[in-house]
Write a protein that holds these residues in place. Sequence first.
Motif, PDB file in Angstrom:
ATOM      1  N   THR A 126       6.224   9.443   4.308  1.00 42.04           N
ATOM      2  CA  THR A 126       7.282   8.446   4.152  1.00 42.04           C
ATOM      3  C   THR A 126       7.341   7.509   5.348  1.00 42.04           C
ATOM      4  O   THR A 126       7.486   6.294   5.202  1.00 42.04           O
ATOM      5  CB  THR A 126       8.647   9.138   3.971  1.00 42.04           C
ATOM      6  N   PHE A 127       7.205   8.065   6.537  1.00 41.23           N
ATOM      7  CA  PHE A 127       7.323   7.257   7.750  1.00 41.23           C
ATOM      8  C   PHE A 127       5.985   6.790   8.312  1.00 41.23           C
ATOM      9  O   PHE A 127       5.935   5.890   9.145  1.00 41.23           O
ATOM     10  CB  PHE A 127       8.080   8.037   8.830  1.00 41.23           C
ATOM     11  N   GLY A 128       4.886   7.416   7.911  1.00 39.04           N
ATOM     12  CA  GLY A 128       3.587   7.066   8.476  1.00 39.04           C
ATOM     13  C   GLY A 128       3.228   5.613   8.226  1.00 39.04           C
ATOM     14  O   GLY A 128       3.238   5.150   7.088  1.00 39.04           O
TER      15      GLY A 128
ATOM     16  N   GLY B 257       5.611   5.791  24.393  1.00 38.80           N
ATOM     17  CA  GLY B 257       6.801   6.421  24.962  1.00 38.80           C
ATOM     18  C   GLY B 257       8.071   6.020  24.245  1.00 38.80           C
ATOM     19  O   GLY B 257       9.177   6.259  24.742  1.00 38.80           O
ATOM     20  N   MET B 258       7.932   5.418  23.056  1.00 40.16           N
ATOM     21  CA  MET B 258       9.089   4.904  22.321  1.00 40.16           C
ATOM     22  C   MET B 258       9.438   5.752  21.101  1.00 40.16           C
ATOM     23  O   MET B 258      10.604   6.007  20.829  1.00 40.16           O
ATOM     24  CB  MET B 258       8.808   3.471  21.847  1.00 40.16           C
ATOM     25  N   LEU B 259       8.412   6.146  20.328  1.00 43.84           N
ATOM     26  CA  LEU B 259       8.639   6.876  19.086  1.00 43.84           C
ATOM     27  C   LEU B 259       7.342   7.538  18.658  1.00 43.84           C
ATOM     28  O   LEU B 259       6.273   7.196  19.171  1.00 43.84           O
ATOM     29  CB  LEU B 259       9.161   5.950  17.995  1.00 43.84           C
ATOM     30  N   PRO B 260       7.403   8.517  17.742  1.00 43.79           N
ATOM     31  CA  PRO B 260       6.173   9.203  17.320  1.00 43.79           C
ATOM     32  C   PRO B 260       5.289   8.280  16.471  1.00 43.79           C
ATOM     33  O   PRO B 260       5.737   7.725  15.468  1.00 43.79           O
ATOM     34  CB  PRO B 260       6.680  10.381  16.475  1.00 43.79           C
ATOM     35  N   VAL B 261       4.032   8.130  16.893  1.00 43.20           N
ATOM     36  CA  VAL B 261       3.032   7.370  16.139  1.00 43.20           C
ATOM     37  C   VAL B 261       1.712   8.123  16.280  1.00 43.20           C
ATOM     38  O   VAL B 261       1.332   8.509  17.385  1.00 43.20           O
ATOM     39  CB  VAL B 261       2.845   5.934  16.680  1.00 43.20           C
ATOM     40  N   SER B 262       1.018   8.345  15.166  1.00 42.54           N
ATOM     41  CA  SER B 262      -0.287   8.992  15.250  1.00 42.54           C
ATOM     42  C   SER B 262      -1.242   8.365  14.248  1.00 42.54           C
ATOM     43  O   SER B 262      -0.821   7.684  13.306  1.00 42.54           O
ATOM     44  CB  SER B 262      -0.181  10.503  15.012  1.00 42.54           C
ATOM     45  N   LEU B 263      -2.525   8.598  14.478  1.00 43.08           N
ATOM     46  CA  LEU B 263      -3.569   8.077  13.613  1.00 43.08           C
ATOM     47  C   LEU B 263      -4.680   9.099  13.462  1.00 43.08           C
ATOM     48  O   LEU B 263      -5.024   9.795  14.423  1.00 43.08           O
ATOM     49  CB  LEU B 263      -4.211   6.812  14.204  1.00 43.08           C
ATOM     50  N   LEU B 264      -5.253   9.154  12.275  1.00 39.71           N
ATOM     51  CA  LEU B 264      -6.590   9.702  12.089  1.00 39.71           C
ATOM     52  C   LEU B 264      -7.511   8.507  11.917  1.00 39.71           C
ATOM     53  O   LEU B 264      -7.289   7.673  11.032  1.00 39.71           O
ATOM     54  CB  LEU B 264      -6.682  10.604  10.859  1.00 39.71           C
ATOM     55  N   LEU B 265      -8.505   8.403  12.777  1.00 45.95           N
ATOM     56  CA  LEU B 265      -9.504   7.347  12.684  1.00 45.95           C
ATOM     57  C   LEU B 265     -10.837   7.986  12.343  1.00 45.95           C
ATOM     58  O   LEU B 265     -11.163   9.050  12.864  1.00 45.95           O
ATOM     59  CB  LEU B 265      -9.616   6.593  14.013  1.00 45.95           C
TER      60      LEU B 265
ATOM     61  N   ASP C 257     -17.196  11.663  14.457  1.00 46.29           N
ATOM     62  CA  ASP C 257     -17.000  11.195  13.091  1.00 46.29           C
ATOM     63  C   ASP C 257     -15.541  10.870  12.819  1.00 46.29           C
ATOM     64  O   ASP C 257     -15.236  10.081  11.925  1.00 46.29           O
ATOM     65  CB  ASP C 257     -17.471  12.264  12.099  1.00 46.29           C
ATOM     66  N   ALA C 258     -14.662  11.486  13.584  1.00 43.44           N
ATOM     67  CA  ALA C 258     -13.232  11.230  13.437  1.00 43.44           C
ATOM     68  C   ALA C 258     -12.529  11.519  14.755  1.00 43.44           C
ATOM     69  O   ALA C 258     -12.987  12.342  15.553  1.00 43.44           O
ATOM     70  CB  ALA C 258     -12.634  12.088  12.320  1.00 43.44           C
ATOM     71  N   VAL C 259     -11.427  10.830  14.976  1.00 50.33           N
ATOM     72  CA  VAL C 259     -10.620  10.989  16.182  1.00 50.33           C
ATOM     73  C   VAL C 259      -9.157  11.075  15.769  1.00 50.33           C
ATOM     74  O   VAL C 259      -8.700  10.301  14.915  1.00 50.33           O
ATOM     75  CB  VAL C 259     -10.792   9.791  17.139  1.00 50.33           C
ATOM     76  N   THR C 260      -8.421  12.003  16.366  1.00 47.33           N
ATOM     77  CA  THR C 260      -6.967  12.029  16.175  1.00 47.33           C
ATOM     78  C   THR C 260      -6.310  11.481  17.437  1.00 47.33           C
ATOM     79  O   THR C 260      -6.657  11.860  18.555  1.00 47.33           O
ATOM     80  CB  THR C 260      -6.444  13.446  15.898  1.00 47.33           C
ATOM     81  N   LEU C 261      -5.376  10.568  17.247  1.00 44.98           N
ATOM     82  CA  LEU C 261      -4.613   9.977  18.340  1.00 44.98           C
ATOM     83  C   LEU C 261      -3.123  10.170  18.073  1.00 44.98           C
ATOM     84  O   LEU C 261      -2.687  10.189  16.916  1.00 44.98           O
ATOM     85  CB  LEU C 261      -4.897   8.482  18.478  1.00 44.98           C
ATOM     86  N   GLY C 262      -2.352  10.301  19.141  1.00 46.47           N
ATOM     87  CA  GLY C 262      -0.898  10.422  19.025  1.00 46.47           C
ATOM     88  C   GLY C 262      -0.290  10.181  20.392  1.00 46.47           C
ATOM     89  O   GLY C 262      -0.821   9.415  21.186  1.00 46.47           O
TER      90      GLY C 262
ATOM     91  N   LEU D 162      -5.864   6.043   9.275  1.00 45.42           N
ATOM     92  CA  LEU D 162      -4.819   6.559   8.404  1.00 45.42           C
ATOM     93  C   LEU D 162      -3.635   6.911   9.299  1.00 45.42           C
ATOM     94  O   LEU D 162      -3.729   7.808  10.132  1.00 45.42           O
ATOM     95  CB  LEU D 162      -5.312   7.785   7.633  1.00 45.42           C
ATOM     96  N   PRO D 163      -2.511   6.194   9.165  1.00 45.74           N
ATOM     97  CA  PRO D 163      -1.381   6.404  10.070  1.00 45.74           C
ATOM     98  C   PRO D 163      -0.484   7.562   9.643  1.00 45.74           C
ATOM     99  O   PRO D 163      -0.186   7.736   8.463  1.00 45.74           O
ATOM    100  CB  PRO D 163      -0.625   5.075   9.985  1.00 45.74           C
TER     101      PRO D 163
END
Length: 398
Positions: free
Chosen positions: A282-284, A257-265, A246-251, A98-99
């Motif tokens: 809106t941006f995810g 190093g370009m822009l904010p991006v994160s995920l719940l996996l 069971d879940a991992v958060t990444l960011g 989930l981005p």
Amino acid sequence: MTATIELEDTWCASNYHPLPVVLVRGEGALVWDETGRRYIDMMGAYSAVSHGHCHPRLVRALTDQASKLAVISRAFHTTPLGPFAELACRLTGMDRALPMNTGAEAVETALKAARKWAYTVKGVPEGQARIIAAKGNFHGRTIAIIGMSTVEQYRRSFGPFPGGFDLVPFGDADALDKAITRDTAAFLVEPIQGEGGIIVPPEGYLARCRQICDRRRVLLIADEIQTGLGRTGRLLACEHDGVRPDAVTLGKALGGGMLPVSLLLGTTELMDVFRPGDHGSTFGGNPLAAAVGREALQVLVDDGLIERAAELGPWLMERLRALDSPLIKDIRGRGLFIGIEFDAERVQAREVCDRLAARGILTKDTHRNTIRFAPPLVISRELLDEAVWSLGAVLAEA
């Protein structure tokens, strides 16, 4: 004070206390200020610049996608998102993604997922779900997240906070076991506490937590926003204990190093609790973020950056320990995620950072009177040597 710093101080809220350096350009593990002076970046933007500054492939992925389609919202399908989610899941061993945008948003998403799972899958009575976190944690700055914090400054004058959170000592699996009740939904934990001072738990800690969570029917959620994506010498730091959460958060580094991006996996069981309208952004997952995020993951693999951190980390640790300074209280970490703690009665970490900056080495202090060495994973041994030598010189002066 330069005009740039004066302008920032005049118009920006004072929620940061930056070092008096104005940076204008970066390449790899190096940055330059507005006078043209060169510095070694030993902080890596809190692990957000693990690929190095302005990595050519990431710049190309950003500009190529930006010239075609940048933001359209998840109201429509786009071509970059599916491949990004697939690669992230395949690399981490998770089932669904989930981005979102920032790391804090990924953590908030994890909290929502865990609570809905507790009600719809585990059978916890509505409104009773609880989530356990570790003392000394840092999961972000939102109202809910700082409600889990044990750092007084993060909480002071920002309450009241949402309920439903319990705290246990970090590194103490027995305390986790005792804290779990029938209403516990999840245990949220950093494999290594970053902002807490680069605190490494006892060996086998996460493995024991995994066993306890399995036995007590509790989700194990690993916050890998700082420690993930090769920083500790494995793709995920929890791999050091052979643990699949069971879940991992990444960011952070996920944005190259370009822009904010994160995920719940997460696992299918967890991620299937979401229905259209339950959660969004809106941006995810926008095309620009997805294109850069996928390329950031691919570069980690193609450039061998995970293996590079595994190789350089122990070597850097050995070089730091060889300084043998009476001002150093402890050196700890994994891979290129190292904290150097100082004797607070003899020297302050902020002072060390200021003196290092004067010698062309940039980093930042954190809790427990500690500075961090967490440079871009592309850094060379020669630059690491220069950083260690400069630290030795600073400590000799102090």
